[in-house]
Design a protein around this motif. Structure first.
Motif, PDB file in Angstrom:
ATOM      1  N   PHE A 101       0.801  -1.223   0.000  1.00 40.57           N
ATOM      2  CA  PHE A 101       0.000   0.000   0.000  1.00 40.57           C
ATOM      3  C   PHE A 101       0.837   1.278   0.000  1.00 40.57           C
ATOM      4  O   PHE A 101       0.277   2.376   0.114  1.00 40.57           O
ATOM      5  CB  PHE A 101      -0.924   0.009   1.226  1.00 40.57           C
ATOM      6  CG  PHE A 101      -1.981  -1.059   1.196  1.00 40.57           C
ATOM      7  CD1 PHE A 101      -3.146  -0.894   0.452  1.00 40.57           C
ATOM      8  CD2 PHE A 101      -1.809  -2.240   1.897  1.00 40.57           C
ATOM      9  CE1 PHE A 101      -4.118  -1.875   0.419  1.00 40.57           C
ATOM     10  CE2 PHE A 101      -2.783  -3.236   1.876  1.00 40.57           C
ATOM     11  CZ  PHE A 101      -3.937  -3.052   1.124  1.00 40.57           C
ATOM     12  N   ALA A 102       2.165   1.176  -0.129  1.00 39.24           N
ATOM     13  CA  ALA A 102       3.019   2.370  -0.088  1.00 39.24           C
ATOM     14  C   ALA A 102       2.714   3.291  -1.265  1.00 39.24           C
ATOM     15  O   ALA A 102       2.855   2.878  -2.422  1.00 39.24           O
ATOM     16  CB  ALA A 102       4.486   1.967  -0.092  1.00 39.24           C
ATOM     17  N   TRP A 106       9.227   7.170  -0.016  1.00 37.98           N
ATOM     18  CA  TRP A 106       9.652   7.156   1.385  1.00 37.98           C
ATOM     19  C   TRP A 106       8.836   6.185   2.221  1.00 37.98           C
ATOM     20  O   TRP A 106       9.347   5.561   3.149  1.00 37.98           O
ATOM     21  CB  TRP A 106       9.564   8.573   1.968  1.00 37.98           C
ATOM     22  CG  TRP A 106      10.489   9.526   1.272  1.00 37.98           C
ATOM     23  CD1 TRP A 106      10.155  10.516   0.393  1.00 37.98           C
ATOM     24  CD2 TRP A 106      11.919   9.530   1.361  1.00 37.98           C
ATOM     25  NE1 TRP A 106      11.283  11.150  -0.068  1.00 37.98           N
ATOM     26  CE2 TRP A 106      12.377  10.574   0.508  1.00 37.98           C
ATOM     27  CE3 TRP A 106      12.855   8.782   2.070  1.00 37.98           C
ATOM     28  CZ2 TRP A 106      13.725  10.866   0.355  1.00 37.98           C
ATOM     29  CZ3 TRP A 106      14.193   9.070   1.916  1.00 37.98           C
ATOM     30  CH2 TRP A 106      14.614  10.102   1.067  1.00 37.98           C
ATOM     31  N   TYR A 107       7.544   6.034   1.938  1.00 36.55           N
ATOM     32  CA  TYR A 107       6.740   5.029   2.622  1.00 36.55           C
ATOM     33  C   TYR A 107       7.246   3.624   2.284  1.00 36.55           C
ATOM     34  O   TYR A 107       7.226   2.717   3.127  1.00 36.55           O
ATOM     35  CB  TYR A 107       5.269   5.163   2.228  1.00 36.55           C
ATOM     36  CG  TYR A 107       4.580   6.387   2.778  1.00 36.55           C
ATOM     37  CD1 TYR A 107       4.065   6.391   4.078  1.00 36.55           C
ATOM     38  CD2 TYR A 107       4.441   7.534   2.016  1.00 36.55           C
ATOM     39  CE1 TYR A 107       3.429   7.509   4.595  1.00 36.55           C
ATOM     40  CE2 TYR A 107       3.812   8.665   2.522  1.00 36.55           C
ATOM     41  CZ  TYR A 107       3.308   8.641   3.814  1.00 36.55           C
ATOM     42  OH  TYR A 107       2.690   9.758   4.325  1.00 36.55           O
ATOM     43  N   LEU A 108       7.665   3.463   1.063  1.00 38.37           N
ATOM     44  CA  LEU A 108       8.208   2.175   0.646  1.00 38.37           C
ATOM     45  C   LEU A 108       9.472   1.830   1.444  1.00 38.37           C
ATOM     46  O   LEU A 108       9.652   0.692   1.892  1.00 38.37           O
ATOM     47  CB  LEU A 108       8.514   2.214  -0.846  1.00 38.37           C
ATOM     48  CG  LEU A 108       9.041   0.929  -1.487  1.00 38.37           C
ATOM     49  CD1 LEU A 108       7.973  -0.148  -1.451  1.00 38.37           C
ATOM     50  CD2 LEU A 108       9.471   1.197  -2.925  1.00 38.37           C
ATOM     51  N   LEU A 109      10.338   2.812   1.635  1.00 36.27           N
ATOM     52  CA  LEU A 109      11.557   2.583   2.420  1.00 36.27           C
ATOM     53  C   LEU A 109      11.227   2.174   3.848  1.00 36.27           C
ATOM     54  O   LEU A 109      11.885   1.304   4.432  1.00 36.27           O
ATOM     55  CB  LEU A 109      12.428   3.841   2.426  1.00 36.27           C
ATOM     56  CG  LEU A 109      13.158   4.198   1.133  1.00 36.27           C
ATOM     57  CD1 LEU A 109      14.063   5.401   1.359  1.00 36.27           C
ATOM     58  CD2 LEU A 109      13.986   3.019   0.621  1.00 36.27           C
ATOM     59  N   LEU A 110      10.212   2.809   4.451  1.00 28.89           N
ATOM     60  CA  LEU A 110       9.829   2.460   5.821  1.00 28.89           C
ATOM     61  C   LEU A 110       9.333   1.015   5.903  1.00 28.89           C
ATOM     62  O   LEU A 110       9.684   0.278   6.834  1.00 28.89           O
ATOM     63  CB  LEU A 110       8.740   3.416   6.310  1.00 28.89           C
ATOM     64  CG  LEU A 110       8.210   3.169   7.728  1.00 28.89           C
ATOM     65  CD1 LEU A 110       9.334   3.316   8.750  1.00 28.89           C
ATOM     66  CD2 LEU A 110       7.063   4.127   8.055  1.00 28.89           C
ATOM     67  N   ALA A 111       8.533   0.603   4.927  1.00 27.30           N
ATOM     68  CA  ALA A 111       8.045  -0.776   4.911  1.00 27.30           C
ATOM     69  C   ALA A 111       9.189  -1.766   4.770  1.00 27.30           C
ATOM     70  O   ALA A 111       9.210  -2.828   5.408  1.00 27.30           O
ATOM     71  CB  ALA A 111       7.043  -0.962   3.769  1.00 27.30           C
ATOM     72  N   VAL A 112      10.170  -1.402   3.947  1.00 24.44           N
ATOM     73  CA  VAL A 112      11.332  -2.267   3.741  1.00 24.44           C
ATOM     74  C   VAL A 112      12.127  -2.429   5.031  1.00 24.44           C
ATOM     75  O   VAL A 112      12.688  -3.497   5.305  1.00 24.44           O
ATOM     76  CB  VAL A 112      12.212  -1.677   2.608  1.00 24.44           C
ATOM     77  CG1 VAL A 112      13.604  -2.272   2.633  1.00 24.44           C
ATOM     78  CG2 VAL A 112      11.563  -1.936   1.259  1.00 24.44           C
ATOM     79  N   VAL A 113      12.166  -1.375   5.863  1.00 26.53           N
ATOM     80  CA  VAL A 113      12.880  -1.457   7.147  1.00 26.53           C
ATOM     81  C   VAL A 113      12.270  -2.540   8.032  1.00 26.53           C
ATOM     82  O   VAL A 113      12.987  -3.289   8.709  1.00 26.53           O
ATOM     83  CB  VAL A 113      12.861  -0.091   7.858  1.00 26.53           C
ATOM     84  CG1 VAL A 113      13.293  -0.223   9.320  1.00 26.53           C
ATOM     85  CG2 VAL A 113      13.780   0.892   7.137  1.00 26.53           C
ATOM     86  N   ILE A 173       0.982  -8.135  -1.218  1.00 24.84           N
ATOM     87  CA  ILE A 173       0.132  -8.604  -0.123  1.00 24.84           C
ATOM     88  C   ILE A 173       0.187 -10.122   0.011  1.00 24.84           C
ATOM     89  O   ILE A 173      -0.079 -10.677   1.087  1.00 24.84           O
ATOM     90  CB  ILE A 173      -1.327  -8.127  -0.342  1.00 24.84           C
ATOM     91  CG1 ILE A 173      -2.103  -8.139   0.968  1.00 24.84           C
ATOM     92  CG2 ILE A 173      -2.020  -8.966  -1.398  1.00 24.84           C
ATOM     93  CD1 ILE A 173      -1.647  -7.093   1.958  1.00 24.84           C
ATOM     94  N   TRP A 174       0.563 -10.811  -1.083  1.00 25.72           N
ATOM     95  CA  TRP A 174       0.698 -12.273  -0.998  1.00 25.72           C
ATOM     96  C   TRP A 174       1.797 -12.678  -0.019  1.00 25.72           C
ATOM     97  O   TRP A 174       1.797 -13.795   0.505  1.00 25.72           O
ATOM     98  CB  TRP A 174       0.992 -12.853  -2.381  1.00 25.72           C
ATOM     99  CG  TRP A 174      -0.203 -12.912  -3.275  1.00 25.72           C
ATOM    100  CD1 TRP A 174      -0.640 -11.947  -4.139  1.00 25.72           C
ATOM    101  CD2 TRP A 174      -1.149 -13.983  -3.365  1.00 25.72           C
ATOM    102  NE1 TRP A 174      -1.792 -12.353  -4.778  1.00 25.72           N
ATOM    103  CE2 TRP A 174      -2.124 -13.605  -4.323  1.00 25.72           C
ATOM    104  CE3 TRP A 174      -1.259 -15.226  -2.749  1.00 25.72           C
ATOM    105  CZ2 TRP A 174      -3.196 -14.428  -4.658  1.00 25.72           C
ATOM    106  CZ3 TRP A 174      -2.321 -16.047  -3.096  1.00 25.72           C
ATOM    107  CH2 TRP A 174      -3.271 -15.640  -4.041  1.00 25.72           C
TER     108      TRP A 174
END
Length: 405
Positions: A101-102, A106-113, A173-174
């Protein structure tokens, strides 16, 4: 004599279910990590990313998981953390939802963390489970464990073809199914693992109060051991740079140099990773027979001539050559971990974290550097540079032998 051999065999069979279970969890964990590079071609278009931004995504994933691995390993060497295994998978589950859902980079980077933190918790503890389940076949046990991880990583190109091209970013999401299944398996392993940890801590406390404990400390502090550990981390660092070049950017090179589509460019990368799964298994088995150092020298230095010719091949030769390259390069993957544990027998968690963690974190720096170089100099020059990296493996000759004289 026959009775003792039978007992040893029974002991090995008794831990095989645990070994295969933790290998399965390793597959699921690394499959979640593989979601990130699998999404690179999709994210490049949907979020309009540059090559250096793609490198930063890999950097955040690998640095978070890698730098924290030796920290978690060192801490768990002093204080056991068995319950952190399912908790780490819970963090990865949150990361999968975040990627799906990023809305921005920058939201993508947070999810990756979050995915990186979950992986950092799992790997040192998973290696300790393997250490207890290995019996006298540490090379075999570690190779089975790493086969799971490498098999999970090799799914990245297939996920791109069958999930992310048709579903886009939301297909991440899978990955929550992987995390949920991994948590269930770990909850089944925990009772056995807690029991073995109790036995290990009791044995270590007894040794620390006697002569054996001081011998271990003296061995770890020996200059030769320090040199060997530093050299090993350096070698894994160089291999990680090369692996980052192939797994992250070679697909773009194939598109640019050979005119392949996104789907077509996944096939050579998949062959590289899939052959690496076989190399990981056979490397561990052969290390039990021929020695850890010999397999490390073969895996890194032996890949040099193959890597040097890869950027110059016609397309029809790329497929068999890159498969052979993956087999050779990753045949020393699990062996490096076992060799580190051989050097640091009292600090299994830290040894595993340094070889599969910190060294790969250094490789993550390479992913960013290669991405920036690709933006500035072009992919052809980057691939040419990467082809020389396995030559560093010749330094493995300086490692001390693990074979008794």
């Amino acid at each position: 004599m026959a009775g003792s051999r039978t007992a040893a065999s029974d002991s090995t069979k008794a831990v095989l279910p645990v070994l295969f279970a933790i290998s399965l969890v390793h597959l699921l964990n690394d499959s979640m990590q593989a979601v990130v590079p699998a999404l690179y071609p999709i994210l490049e278009k949907s979020l309009n990313l540059s090559y250096v931004q793609v490198g930063w995504i890999g950097f955040m994933l690998n640095m978070t998981s890698s730098v924290m691995q030796p920290v978690v390993g060192a801490y768990s060497d002093r204080r056991t953390l068995p319950n952190m295994l399912p908790i780490g998978m819970g963090l990865s589950l949150i990361g999968m939802v975040g990627i799906a859902f990023a809305p921005q980079f920058w939201y993508l980077l947070l999810a990756v963390v979050f995915i990186g933190l979950g992986s950092a918790i799992f790997h040192p503890e998973g290696s300790r489970v393997v250490y207890f389940a290995a019996g006298g076949r540490r090379g075999f046990a570690q190779s089975v464990y790493q086969v799971g991880g490498n098999a999970g990583s090799s799914l990245a190109p297939l996920m791109t073809i069958f999930i992310f091209v048709p579903l886009g970013q939301f297909g991440a999401i899978w990955g929550t199914l992987f995390a949920g299944f991994a948590i269930a398996v770990l909850l089944g392993v925990l009772p056995w693992y807690k029991r073995k940890l109790t036995e290990w801590e009791t044995d270590r406390a007894n040794k620390a109060s006697g002569k054996a404990g001081s011998t271990i400390v003296e061995k770890m502090s020996h200059p030769r051991v320090k040199f060997a550990m530093g050299m090993l981390v350096f070698l894994v660092f160089a291999r990680s740079w090369y692996h980052a070049g192939i797994s992250s950017y070679y697909q773009f090179f194939l598109k640019e140099h050979y005119g392949l589509t996104i789907q077509q460019a996944q096939i050579p990368v998949f062959l590289f990773l899939a052959a690496g799964v076989l190399g990981t298994y056979f490397g561990g088995v052969l290390a039990d027979r021929f020695g850890l150092k010999n397999m490390i020298v073969f895996s890194i230095a032996g890949a040099s001539p193959i890597a040097l010719i890869l950027p110059h091949l016609p397309l029809f030769l790329v497929y068999p050559v890159i498969a052979l390259l993956g087999f050779v390069v990753l045949s020393g993957f699990s062996v490096s971990v076992v060799y580190a544990q051989f050097l640091m027998p009292a600090n299994v968690g830290m040894a595993s974290g340094l070889t599969t963690g910190l060294a790969f974190g250094m490789g993550a720096i390479g992913a960013v550097a290669l991405g920036k170089a690709a933006d500035v100099f072009g992919l052809s020059d980057v691939m040419l540079f990467c082809s020389f990296l396995p030559l560093v493996g010749l330094c493995a000759i300086m490692l001390p032998s693990d074979r008794k004289k």
